[in-house]
Write an enzyme that holds these catalytic residues in place. Structure first.
Site, PDB file in Angstrom:
ATOM      1  N   SER A 165       0.792  -1.235   0.000  1.00 46.39           N
ATOM      2  CA  SER A 165       0.000   0.000   0.000  1.00 46.39           C
ATOM      3  C   SER A 165       0.819   1.277   0.000  1.00 46.39           C
ATOM      4  O   SER A 165       0.525   2.215   0.749  1.00 46.39           O
ATOM      5  CB  SER A 165      -0.943   0.028   1.203  1.00 46.39           C
ATOM      6  OG  SER A 165      -1.874  -0.969   1.091  1.00 46.39           O
TER       7      SER A 165
ATOM      8  N   ASP B 194      -6.694  -0.398   2.889  1.00 40.66           N
ATOM      9  CA  ASP B 194      -5.361   0.209   2.901  1.00 40.66           C
ATOM     10  C   ASP B 194      -5.381   1.599   3.539  1.00 40.66           C
ATOM     11  O   ASP B 194      -4.543   1.940   4.367  1.00 40.66           O
ATOM     12  CB  ASP B 194      -4.812   0.314   1.473  1.00 40.66           C
ATOM     13  CG  ASP B 194      -4.816  -1.029   0.770  1.00 40.66           C
ATOM     14  OD1 ASP B 194      -5.025  -2.050   1.445  1.00 40.66           O
ATOM     15  OD2 ASP B 194      -4.613  -1.048  -0.457  1.00 40.66           O
TER      16      ASP B 194
HETATM   17  C1  GLA Z   1      -5.614  -3.890  -2.448  1.00 34.66           C
HETATM   18  C2  GLA Z   1      -6.804  -2.952  -2.254  1.00 34.66           C
HETATM   19  C3  GLA Z   1      -7.541  -3.248  -0.951  1.00 34.66           C
HETATM   20  C4  GLA Z   1      -7.871  -4.732  -0.822  1.00 34.66           C
HETATM   21  C5  GLA Z   1      -6.641  -5.589  -1.134  1.00 34.66           C
HETATM   22  C6  GLA Z   1      -6.965  -7.063  -1.161  1.00 34.66           C
HETATM   23  O1  GLA Z   1      -4.637  -3.645  -1.483  1.00 34.66           O
HETATM   24  O2  GLA Z   1      -6.381  -1.616  -2.259  1.00 34.66           O
HETATM   25  O3  GLA Z   1      -8.682  -2.463  -0.853  1.00 34.66           O
HETATM   26  O4  GLA Z   1      -8.952  -5.078  -1.630  1.00 34.66           O
HETATM   27  O5  GLA Z   1      -6.043  -5.247  -2.364  1.00 34.66           O
HETATM   28  O6  GLA Z   1      -7.359  -7.505   0.086  1.00 34.66           O
END
Ligand code: GLA
Length: 392
Positions: free
Chosen positions: A134, A180
């Protein structure tokens, strides 16, 4: 083998030095926002599920100051380039693409009626990009926090996270869930951010037993959520829910999925089985942690990975290889649980292990992964850390 996390205070002083060098400006506002790792609850934040991430002690730092103009001048350590944004206009997407995260967040403030004064900013990061940790949410939350400092205002934390999520939707075109941005905004030292994504309520769950360590293993296989795989999975879950005729995945049972297997059709039936199973596993994991029972997490994390690999199809061979190496070490080798973490299609694994064996485990993961793939991974430990904040 075990990489150290750069000190936040070093990042902060390096960002101030970068600002001074590029713009001859003195930092008066410094914001920091972390990446996240998810212990369990994958690809269900957009399905009204539960997720259990925490903010890692890897940050994006923005050091800056007002510059008395109507322009933002933004620079990073990665390039000599300075991005100029005209703040007298409503922000739209543009080039370079990475600046869209900032444009999107600025737009969120503009849409709330804020006039953004000109500023200079220098950005530094210790969150590896494209690693499923993230970095984009960290950049959004750092930008929002920086703007709070610049405008001398404070948004409600939940509203701030939602503003950042909207920036990701509208300016990066990734239809992400809320995990995230919630982890980056709400994170606290020694706390997991357990989110009920149906109510949108985060709960801070203690995670402070020093006997256990979380290792993050970046496979160095780049993941790109904007290339369609993520959006396609999200669409499958929406179609599945419509076929089942339910309002929320929380109202769907395993029996419902089984009974409608043919009607759902492949691959939606397998996507549905993942969603329902992962919601149940995350609830079970939260209950186990509440009684300080770490061992129960192992089989839950294993089942989560298998389901993401076979039913949701978001793993890849490098993630499976990394997970396989940790599984081979097994409980006797100090590994409690291991799985892919984040959006998938590359990125990182998360491994819960005994602290006293964590250095040895990290070394084996690095050596065996490199032997199997020819790629040198990046492996580091992280404890739950402070979410987005202004640095004094
Ligand atoms: C990404 C997205 C999140 C979530 C994950 C999987 O990080 O930004 O919102 O869906 O994938 O869990």
């Amino acid at each position: 083998m075990l990489q150290l996390n750069p000190d936040l205070s070093d990042l902060v002083s390096d960002a101030a030095a970068g600002l001074a060098e590029r713009f001859s400006s003195k930092a008066t506002i410094t914001a920091a926002a972390p990446g996240r790792v998810n212990l369990i609850g994958e690809h269900i934040d957009y399905c009204d599920g539960f997720v259990m991430p925490f903010a890692i002690d890897r940050y994006i730092v923005i050091a800056g100051c007002a510059n008395g103009s109507t322009q933002a001048r933004i620079s990073t350590a990665h390039s000599e380039e300075t991005v100029i944004l005209d703040l007298s206009q409503l922000q739209e997407t543009g080039e370079p693409i990475w600046a869209n995260y900032l444009r999107g967040v600025i737009r969120g403030f503009q849409d709330r009626g804020h006039h953004i004064p000109g500023f200079d900013a220098f950005i530094l990061s210790s969150v590896p990009g494209g690693a499923g940790l993230s970095s984009s949410a960290a950049l959004e939350c750092a930008t929002a926090t920086f703007l709070e400092g610049l405008l001398d205002t404070v948004l409600d934390t939940r509203e701030k996270a939602l503003l950042c999520q909207k920036a990701e939707h509208d300016f990066a075109h990734v239809p992400c869930g809320i995990m995230d941005q919630f982890a980056s905004a709400f994170g606290k030292p020694n706390r997991l951010v357990l989110v009920d994504c149906q109510t949108g309520e985060p709960e801070l769950v203690p995670f402070e037993n020093p006997d256990f360590t979380v290792l993050i293993s970046n496979t160095m296989v780049h993941h790109e959520l904007s290339d369609g795989g993520y959006a396609a999975r999200r669409k499958h879950t929406e179609d599945g829910l419509a076929i089942l005729g339910k309002a929320s995945w929380r109202d769907v049972s395993n029996a419902d999925v089984e009974a409608n297997w043919e009607k759902l059709g492949n691959p939606i039936n397998r996507r549905a089985r993942h969603v329902v199973g992962e919601i149940a596993r995350t609830i079970a994991a939260a209950a186990a942690l509440a009684r300080n029972d770490f061992e129960t997490l192992g089989p839950l994390m294993a089942a989560s990975h298998n389901s993401l690999r076979d039913d949701f199809e978001v793993s890849c061979k490098e993630l499976d290889t990394m997970v396989g190496i940790a599984r081979t070490m097994g409980r006797d080798g100090g590994v409690i649980g291991t799985r892919m973490t984040g959006g998938g299609f590359g990125g990182s694994t998360v491994t819960l292990c005994e602290s006293r064996k964590s250095a040895e485990i990290a070394a084996t993961l690095a050596t065996e992964y490199e032997k199997a793939t020819g790629i040198t991974p990046q492996i580091f430990a992280s404890r739950p850390s402070q979410g987005a904040h202004l640095v004094d």
